[in-house]
Scaffold this active site. Sequence first.
Site, mmCIF file in Angstrom:
data_model
loop_
_atom_site.group_PDB
_atom_site.id
_atom_site.type_symbol
_atom_site.label_atom_id
_atom_site.label_comp_id
_atom_site.label_asym_id
_atom_site.label_seq_id
_atom_site.Cartn_x
_atom_site.Cartn_y
_atom_site.Cartn_z
ATOM 1 N N LYS A 219 0.899 -1.177 0.000
ATOM 2 C CA LYS A 219 0.000 0.000 0.000
ATOM 3 C C LYS A 219 0.919 1.202 0.000
ATOM 4 C CE LYS A 219 -2.331 3.087 2.083
ATOM 5 N NZ LYS A 219 -1.873 4.474 1.844
ATOM 6 N N GLU B 151 8.033 0.035 12.054
ATOM 7 C CA GLU B 151 9.123 1.016 12.089
ATOM 8 C C GLU B 151 8.456 2.368 12.256
ATOM 9 O OE1 GLU B 151 12.206 0.464 12.310
ATOM 10 O OE2 GLU B 151 12.450 -1.584 11.593
ATOM 11 N N CYS C 178 12.931 9.600 10.038
ATOM 12 C CA CYS C 178 12.654 9.018 11.362
ATOM 13 C C CYS C 178 13.904 9.030 12.226
ATOM 14 C CB CYS C 178 12.140 7.603 11.185
ATOM 15 S SG CYS C 178 13.199 6.629 10.131
ATOM 16 N N GLU D 144 8.336 14.189 17.828
ATOM 17 C CA GLU D 144 8.928 14.056 16.499
ATOM 18 C C GLU D 144 8.286 15.126 15.610
ATOM 19 O OE1 GLU D 144 7.719 10.852 13.816
ATOM 20 O OE2 GLU D 144 9.847 10.462 13.498
HETATM 21 P P1 NAD Z 1 1.412 7.711 8.557
HETATM 22 O O1 NAD Z 1 1.440 6.818 9.742
HETATM 23 O O2 NAD Z 1 0.464 8.830 8.551
HETATM 24 O O3 NAD Z 1 1.094 6.866 7.237
HETATM 25 C C1 NAD Z 1 1.894 5.764 6.863
HETATM 26 C C2 NAD Z 1 1.072 4.836 5.983
HETATM 27 O O4 NAD Z 1 0.027 4.259 6.765
HETATM 28 C C3 NAD Z 1 0.398 5.528 4.802
HETATM 29 O O5 NAD Z 1 0.489 4.689 3.672
HETATM 30 C C4 NAD Z 1 -1.059 5.644 5.266
HETATM 31 O O6 NAD Z 1 -1.982 5.691 4.221
HETATM 32 C C5 NAD Z 1 -1.207 4.361 6.065
HETATM 33 N N1 NAD Z 1 -2.302 4.367 7.035
HETATM 34 C C6 NAD Z 1 -2.848 5.420 7.683
HETATM 35 N N2 NAD Z 1 -3.856 5.004 8.477
HETATM 36 C C7 NAD Z 1 -3.943 3.660 8.350
HETATM 37 C C8 NAD Z 1 -4.763 2.658 8.931
HETATM 38 N N3 NAD Z 1 -5.720 2.938 9.818
HETATM 39 N N4 NAD Z 1 -4.554 1.363 8.578
HETATM 40 C C9 NAD Z 1 -3.592 1.034 7.694
HETATM 41 N N5 NAD Z 1 -2.785 1.947 7.106
HETATM 42 C C10 NAD Z 1 -2.944 3.246 7.435
HETATM 43 O O7 NAD Z 1 2.930 8.189 8.363
HETATM 44 P P2 NAD Z 1 3.513 9.215 7.286
HETATM 45 O O8 NAD Z 1 3.060 10.580 7.652
HETATM 46 O O9 NAD Z 1 3.256 8.708 5.917
HETATM 47 O O10 NAD Z 1 5.085 9.080 7.548
HETATM 48 C C11 NAD Z 1 5.736 9.755 8.557
HETATM 49 C C12 NAD Z 1 5.987 8.855 9.754
HETATM 50 O O11 NAD Z 1 6.724 7.688 9.339
HETATM 51 C C13 NAD Z 1 6.840 9.499 10.822
HETATM 52 O O12 NAD Z 1 6.285 9.286 12.107
HETATM 53 C C14 NAD Z 1 8.180 8.764 10.716
HETATM 54 O O13 NAD Z 1 8.931 8.720 11.876
HETATM 55 C C15 NAD Z 1 7.764 7.425 10.273
HETATM 56 N N6 NAD Z 1 8.895 6.745 9.615
HETATM 57 C C16 NAD Z 1 9.572 5.777 10.314
HETATM 58 C C17 NAD Z 1 10.675 5.153 9.736
HETATM 59 C C18 NAD Z 1 11.427 4.067 10.467
HETATM 60 O O14 NAD Z 1 12.174 3.353 9.817
HETATM 61 N N7 NAD Z 1 11.277 3.914 11.767
HETATM 62 C C19 NAD Z 1 11.084 5.510 8.458
HETATM 63 C C20 NAD Z 1 10.378 6.514 7.780
HETATM 64 C C21 NAD Z 1 9.281 7.125 8.376
#
Ligand code: NAD
Length: 497
Positions: A188, A262, A297, A399
């Site tokens: 996704k 993650e 992140c 964050e």
């Molecule tokens: P997000 O959590 O808003 O969205 C991530 C994904 O989850 C998107 O594809 C979104 O459509 C999906 N999603 C949202 N609600 C959902 C649900 N109820 N069920 C299933 N899927 C759902 O995150 P973002 O804004 O896209 O990315 C930023 C975040 O990602 C930051 O918090 C960052 O720290 C984290 N991140 C972590 C790492 C790591 O390796 N630890 C790496 C990159 C980013």
Amino acid sequence: MQIGIIDRANGEREVSARARHLIGGALVPAAGGASFAVINPATGKELGRAALGTAADVDLAVQTAAAAQSGWAQRSSRERGRLVAEAGRRVLAEQEPLARLLAQETGKAIRTECRPEIATAADILAFYGGLGSELKGETLPYHPRMLSLTTREPLGVVGAILPWNVPLVLMMLKIAPALVAGNTVVVKSAEEAPFATLEAGRLMAEILPPGTLNIVSGYGPECGQPLVEHPRVAKITFTGSQPVGETIYAAAARKIIPVSLELGGKSPMIVLPDADLPRAVAGAVAGMRFTRQGQSCTAASRIYVHQSLYEPFLSALAAAVQSLRIGDPLDEATDVGTVVSPEQKRRIDDYVAIGRATPGARAIACGSTPAEDGLDPTLFAVPMIFAGLPEESPLMRDEIFGPVVCVTPWTDYETVIAAANDSDFGLAATVWTNDLAKALDATSRLDAGYVQVNQNLTIQPNLSYGGFGKSGLGKEASLEAMLEHFTRKKTIVFAMA
Ligand code: NAD
């Protein structure tokens, strides 16, 4: 007919408005025919339309992946690895158009961020492509008249949910080990950045058997959630925010399936009095991922500098960040592009306002927004350094996911270690010193999954990567990640006559 989302028919490599999922090796429209706009953050204009996925699309993708799984698992593991590595070469061959697409949908600068991201994505496929032979079991000593052994089996269909900040690297960290281990995958993509993901998947699908890699686009609740809840999905691997991670963990618990998470970070960087100052400053610029507008992140967003180096460090850091050129993501001279969306920009602005209003804090703005024709200046955040914020400030605890770094002086070693560990997150940390004993002490005491001394690298193939605490569950980027998170272990016992 060329069906890719990069249109070569007219000789130009422009993004066309093709709203498709990748299912069963073909680009198909959403079941309901609906699509959503993807905006180029640098221009504010629509870049193209992506397929608006719902439960019906997810079901088709999962059923397709499930149908392809046993045939894929029947191939030898080295053959699967060979195909994954070849898919990596296919992606690398299209580095330039993929990088342009990524720059246009994320706002990240092509030279400093997007081309390197494609290279790393291909490198991850190459790395896992060589690990097919490592899916080994063990023989277990138990009884002379019994042969006891373990085997590693694939889990089935893996659901992989991506964020927008480094979508291609994060996609490959999930799908490469999953595929080599014999699983099939439904990805996704992130709603802000679905196109480079889809195009990379389409290129890989030229090599992988149909149905092994499927990609759907759409919003979290409508498209991500049905993937997590689908009865035929045997594992979820998610990178994203902590609140969404919690929702996914709860949904996976109801199905009793494994999850890898993650999540976020608030990573400390501790500069000891004997540190090499220029090296630490360069490490802070790299570690804070300023060229990615801090949207990382592992961003080193809390920097603790020993009092003896504090003022020189601050001035050198401000000068180094000031020298970065903010501008058009597609311009080769640009170091820093935009943030991804108006929501993200508002969030950053809110934190900057809190920081500016904090009594006793110093705010150093490093640069200005570009005034070039054709660019919308709205999402070009100016990197900010805050000095002297209290530990309880939201800027020190939350964050921000933007170009905002907090620099704090310290004098007492025990106090700074405690401050570094005083966070719900535990993703990454760095220590800057030439004293080996001090480095060993600090690395052993920091509560973070990825701790580096005198450098601030991002995720690297073969270095197991994953957070402690609310930064997540599980590891990525390594052999361990493939074995532990994309296989199940079976114990088999033969009783001899
Ligand atoms: P997000 O959590 O808003 O969205 C991530 C994904 O989850 C998107 O594809 C979104 O459509 C999906 N999603 C949202 N609600 C959902 C649900 N109820 N069920 C299933 N899927 C759902 O995150 P973002 O804004 O896209 O990315 C930023 C975040 O990602 C930051 O918090 C960052 O720290 C984290 N991140 C972590 C790492 C790591 O390796 N630890 C790496 C990159 C980013």
